[in-house]
Enzyme design. Structure first.
Site, PDB file in Angstrom:
ATOM      1  N   ASP A  11       0.850  -1.193   0.000  1.00  0.00           N
ATOM      2  CA  ASP A  11       0.000   0.000   0.000  1.00  0.00           C
ATOM      3  C   ASP A  11       0.885   1.241   0.000  1.00  0.00           C
ATOM      4  O   ASP A  11       1.837   1.335   0.798  1.00  0.00           O
ATOM      5  CB  ASP A  11      -0.892  -0.029   1.251  1.00  0.00           C
ATOM      6  CG  ASP A  11      -1.499   1.314   1.577  1.00  0.00           C
ATOM      7  OD1 ASP A  11      -2.545   1.632   1.006  1.00  0.00           O
ATOM      8  OD2 ASP A  11      -0.918   2.058   2.408  1.00  0.00           O
ATOM      9  N   ASP A 106      -3.663   2.488  -5.195  1.00  0.00           N
ATOM     10  CA  ASP A 106      -2.494   2.519  -4.314  1.00  0.00           C
ATOM     11  C   ASP A 106      -2.245   1.203  -3.573  1.00  0.00           C
ATOM     12  O   ASP A 106      -1.423   1.150  -2.666  1.00  0.00           O
ATOM     13  CB  ASP A 106      -2.625   3.659  -3.300  1.00  0.00           C
ATOM     14  CG  ASP A 106      -3.835   3.508  -2.395  1.00  0.00           C
ATOM     15  OD1 ASP A 106      -4.763   2.757  -2.752  1.00  0.00           O
ATOM     16  OD2 ASP A 106      -3.855   4.134  -1.321  1.00  0.00           O
ATOM     17  N   GLU A 107      -2.936   0.130  -3.950  1.00  0.00           N
ATOM     18  CA  GLU A 107      -2.749  -1.160  -3.291  1.00  0.00           C
ATOM     19  C   GLU A 107      -2.672  -2.269  -4.332  1.00  0.00           C
ATOM     20  O   GLU A 107      -3.480  -2.304  -5.268  1.00  0.00           O
ATOM     21  CB  GLU A 107      -3.918  -1.470  -2.350  1.00  0.00           C
ATOM     22  CG  GLU A 107      -4.046  -0.540  -1.159  1.00  0.00           C
ATOM     23  CD  GLU A 107      -5.259  -0.896  -0.320  1.00  0.00           C
ATOM     24  OE1 GLU A 107      -5.082  -1.350   0.826  1.00  0.00           O
ATOM     25  OE2 GLU A 107      -6.382  -0.741  -0.830  1.00  0.00           O
TER      26      GLU A 107
END
Length: 419
Positions: A11, A106-107
């Site tokens: 993340d 974002d992950e």
């Protein structure tokens, strides 16, 4: 027997804000948030750790964030830039393993089972990837490690984000001591409403669910939520125990079923038919352009609409089947306007949606006796080429220059935010 899997969920810390701080080294030691600085009532999309330490939270209004942190720097979002950085991070991951599955911007999940023997430990590999991302993009990452995707995700959200190292391993050997004591609302996919249900059922920690037999948990769920709750019960029971056999899938793209666009509107501004139809026409243009870019055409046209006057609210979704598949703007537009005029009840409109389904490849054109469809396709594709080169606003209908038009604004946005 196959070895236990080792999966990472990586993340990007305060991703949008981290991207901006990397681009603005002068703000290295300043509190930074991403939002629209021209709109005091706009919301904070992301806040860096310094801003969070001053009380700034995601989704709060800009003016309240500034009240808490007067020296907060609010930077307008650049969604195209964030997407580019996210894709660059994916490419970094793919230098370590080909099993990379994006979970959000974002992950991303990584299955590193097959490459671990090249490293001293999973933690050593995680640290190397962290440094690689930081040096390449300026974004600091947190890594959750687990034998399943659910445990890797839980390790990131509940533990790795709270450590200076940004790495945490959650496995079946420490799940009872690390995860189970947490309040039930911290379990993955348990929102406030479900957390309330669990607390009323006397299940206040994750351990309370995990230690029940599946049959007993189903019985309690049925008493609280009805017979239809069995599937939910099994999901939450498995989540509490870290059970998740789903693989990391390097490509999550399935066969394209539809091409669509929607727009949320301020209902107080869209109450005249001509203004609403203008937005519908602009949505059709985007749908058809995207369909042509994908090499697709559709035969079923759908329109969705939400209307309200503050007291009454109605929604409808209607569709019609055309005589032949198409991605020509004027043909889709005619069907969309026909559906809208038939089913709109006359209230101000807060949401519009247009889609085409029953897709086929557009390498075959249905000719007609009365329209030169081949020429129309050539014209549309020429227009597309200009827009692709010079931007979506390079060519647009004169009606889109009216105040009710949204095409100019959308041309500078991705996903509702500025590029």
């Amino acid at each position: 027997m196959s070895p236990e899997r080792t999966i990472f969920l990586i993340d990007g810390q305060s991703f949008y804000a981290s991207c901006e701080k990397a681009a603005h080294p002068e703000y290295k030691n300043r509190p930074v948030a991403v939002g629209d600085p021209s709109r005091p009532s706009g919301i904070v999309l992301a806040a860096c750790p310094i801003a969070k330490s001053r009380g700034v939270t995601t989704a709060e209004r800009n003016f309240t964030a500034l009240a808490k942190c007067p020296d907060l720097v609010i930077i307008r979002p650049r969604m195209l830039r964030y997407i580019q950085i996210s894709l660059a991070i994916t490419e970094i991951f793919e230098t370590y393993t080909d099993l990379v599955e994006p979970y959000s911007i974002d992950e991303q999940f990584l299955d590193v089972t097959g490459v671990l023997k090249q490293y001293a430990s999973a933690e050593a590999l995680a640290r190397q990837i962290q440094e690689h991302i930081l040096l390449s993009t300026g974004v600091w990452s947190r890594v959750g490690i687990g034998p399943s995707k659910i445990l890797a995700k839980t390790a990131t959200d509940n533990f790795a984000k709270k450590t200076d190292e940004g790495i945490f391993r959650l496995g079946y050997d420490n799940i009872e001591t690390a995860l189970w004591p947490l309040p039930v609302h911290q379990m993955f996919m348990v929102a406030s409403k479900m957390g309330t249900h669990f607390n009323i059922m006397g299940l206040s920690t994750i351990r309370d669910i995990a230690r029940l037999s599946l049959q007993e948990f189903k019985r309690r769920m049925r008493l609280r939520m009805g017979k239809q709750s069995d599937i939910q019960a099994e999901y939450y029971w498995q989540t509490a125990r870290g059970i998740d056999p789903s693989p990391v899938v390097p490509s999550i793209r399935n066969e394209l079923k539809s091409v669509s666009h929607g727009k949320t509107l301020r209902a107080s501004l869209y109450y005249r038919r001509q203004d609403i139809e203008l937005v519908l026409q602009e949505l059709v243009i985007e749908v058809c352009r995207r369909a042509r870019r994908l090499g697709k055409q559709g035969r079923v046209v759908s329109v969705g609409l939400g209307e309200t006057d503050g007291e009454r609210a109605f929604r409808f979704g209607r569709q019609t089947t055309l005589a032949h598949a198409t991605n020509l703007t004027h043909e889709i537009e005619a069907a969309v306007l026909r559906l809208f005029r038939e089913y709109w009840q006359g209230l101000p409109v807060a949401f519009l949606y247009v889609s085409i389904t029953q897709l086929t490849d557009d390498n075959v054109t249905q000719l007609t006796l009365f329209d030169d469809r081949a020429r129309a396709y050539d014209l549309e594709r020429a227009t597309d080429a200009i827009k692709d080169r010079y931007g979506s606003a390079a060519i647009m209908k004169a009606s889109s220059l009216q105040d009710a038009g949204v095409a100019r604004e959308r041309a500078g946005q991705i996903g509702g935010h500025y590029k």
